[in-house]
Design an enzyme around this catalytic site. Structure first.
Site, PDB file in Angstrom:
ATOM      1  N   GLU A   1      42.313  42.272   6.364  1.00 45.99           N
ATOM      2  CA  GLU A   1      41.523  41.314   7.142  1.00 45.99           C
ATOM      3  C   GLU A   1      40.067  41.295   6.662  1.00 45.99           C
ATOM      4  O   GLU A   1      39.452  42.345   6.467  1.00 45.99           O
ATOM      5  CB  GLU A   1      41.572  41.738   8.614  1.00 45.99           C
ATOM      6  CG  GLU A   1      40.674  40.963   9.540  1.00 45.99           C
ATOM      7  CD  GLU A   1      40.698  41.494  10.970  1.00 45.99           C
ATOM      8  OE1 GLU A   1      40.271  40.740  11.854  1.00 45.99           O
ATOM      9  OE2 GLU A   1      41.129  42.643  11.209  1.00 45.99           O
TER      10      GLU A   1
ATOM     11  N   LYS B   1      42.806  33.025  12.405  1.00 43.05           N
ATOM     12  CA  LYS B   1      43.000  33.866  13.588  1.00 43.05           C
ATOM     13  C   LYS B   1      42.835  33.007  14.842  1.00 43.05           C
ATOM     14  O   LYS B   1      41.827  32.327  15.021  1.00 43.05           O
ATOM     15  CB  LYS B   1      41.984  35.011  13.569  1.00 43.05           C
ATOM     16  CG  LYS B   1      42.243  36.108  14.559  1.00 43.05           C
ATOM     17  CD  LYS B   1      41.272  37.265  14.303  1.00 43.05           C
ATOM     18  CE  LYS B   1      41.632  38.488  15.106  1.00 43.05           C
ATOM     19  NZ  LYS B   1      40.735  39.615  14.786  1.00 43.05           N
TER      20      LYS B   1
ATOM     21  N   CYS C   1      45.303  41.282  12.726  1.00 42.44           N
ATOM     22  CA  CYS C   1      44.805  42.294  13.654  1.00 42.44           C
ATOM     23  C   CYS C   1      45.456  42.184  15.034  1.00 42.44           C
ATOM     24  O   CYS C   1      46.661  42.274  15.154  1.00 42.44           O
ATOM     25  CB  CYS C   1      43.280  42.221  13.696  1.00 42.44           C
ATOM     26  SG  CYS C   1      42.500  43.688  14.375  1.00 42.44           S
TER      27      CYS C   1
END
Length: 199
Positions: free
Chosen positions: A44, A135, A169
């Site tokens: 990430e 995201k 994540c």
């Protein structure tokens, strides 16, 4: 299903330098080739950097000038994503993918106008840039600096290793996101994350 080697390139960013971070990624070309990996996942926010511990001068009710300056530098290190010469970082990742015959899933900070997104890009050795995932819900303080993805970027990509997709994540804890990917036939789950906790 055939067996394939899948690799994680566990590296960090070079603070404040997307250019140096990209050089660092590209320096692994020989190792990727020799490993025979058909898919390489890079963490990430590797390109652009994860600003762990930074507050960008923001305190509840306050915005400090030094934070604005820090954010301007961070914005400048983010990359634009797409196909072609207008996107030099993506072009170089495409060249790495082609040279190593490995698909890449790369965590980066994407700049779209003045909004930043925590994004993972998918690169194919034959087709180059084939997709991205923004995201959906930045976690906690990340919302100060990253925009929310709108759900339109949830690809499952066909690769030599299998159908890949994934989440970034904390998104890995979102059951409906996972369900959407399962319905699209994901076979290899990519989870680029800065978070060291188990997913």
């Amino acid at each position: 299903m055939a067996k394939h080697i899948v690799a994680a390139l566990q590296i960090g960013s070079c603070p404040g330098s997307t250019k140096d971070t990209l050089k660092k990624i590209l320096s692994y070309e020989k190792e990727i080739k020799e490993s025979g990996a058909k898919l390489v996942v890079i963490p990430e926010a590797t390109l652009g950097g994860y600003p762990k511990g930074s507050n960008f001068g923001v305190y509840l009710g306050y915005r400090l000038q030094e934070g604005r300056e820090e954010y301007a530098k961070y914005l400048a290190e983010a990359i634009e994503i797409g196909n072609g010469e207008k996107y030099p970082e993506i072009s170089q990742l495409c060249a790495l993918s082609k040279a190593t015959d490995a698909s890449l899933c790369v965590g980066c900070i994407e700049r779209d106008g003045t909004t930043l997104y925590c994004t993972m890009v998918y690169i194919d050795p034959k087709d180059g840039y084939v997709g991205k995932h923004r995201k959906l819900m930045p976690t906690a303080g990340e919302r100060l600096i990253w925009g929310q993805g709108d759900g339109s970027t949830l690809p499952v990509v066909d690769t030599a290793a299998g159908k890949i997709g994934g989440a970034i994540c904390w998104e890995n804890m979102m059951p409906l996101l996972r369900y959407a990917m399962y319905k699209k036939g994901v076979e290899i789950w990519c989870a680029p994350t800065v978070d060291a906790r188990p997913i």
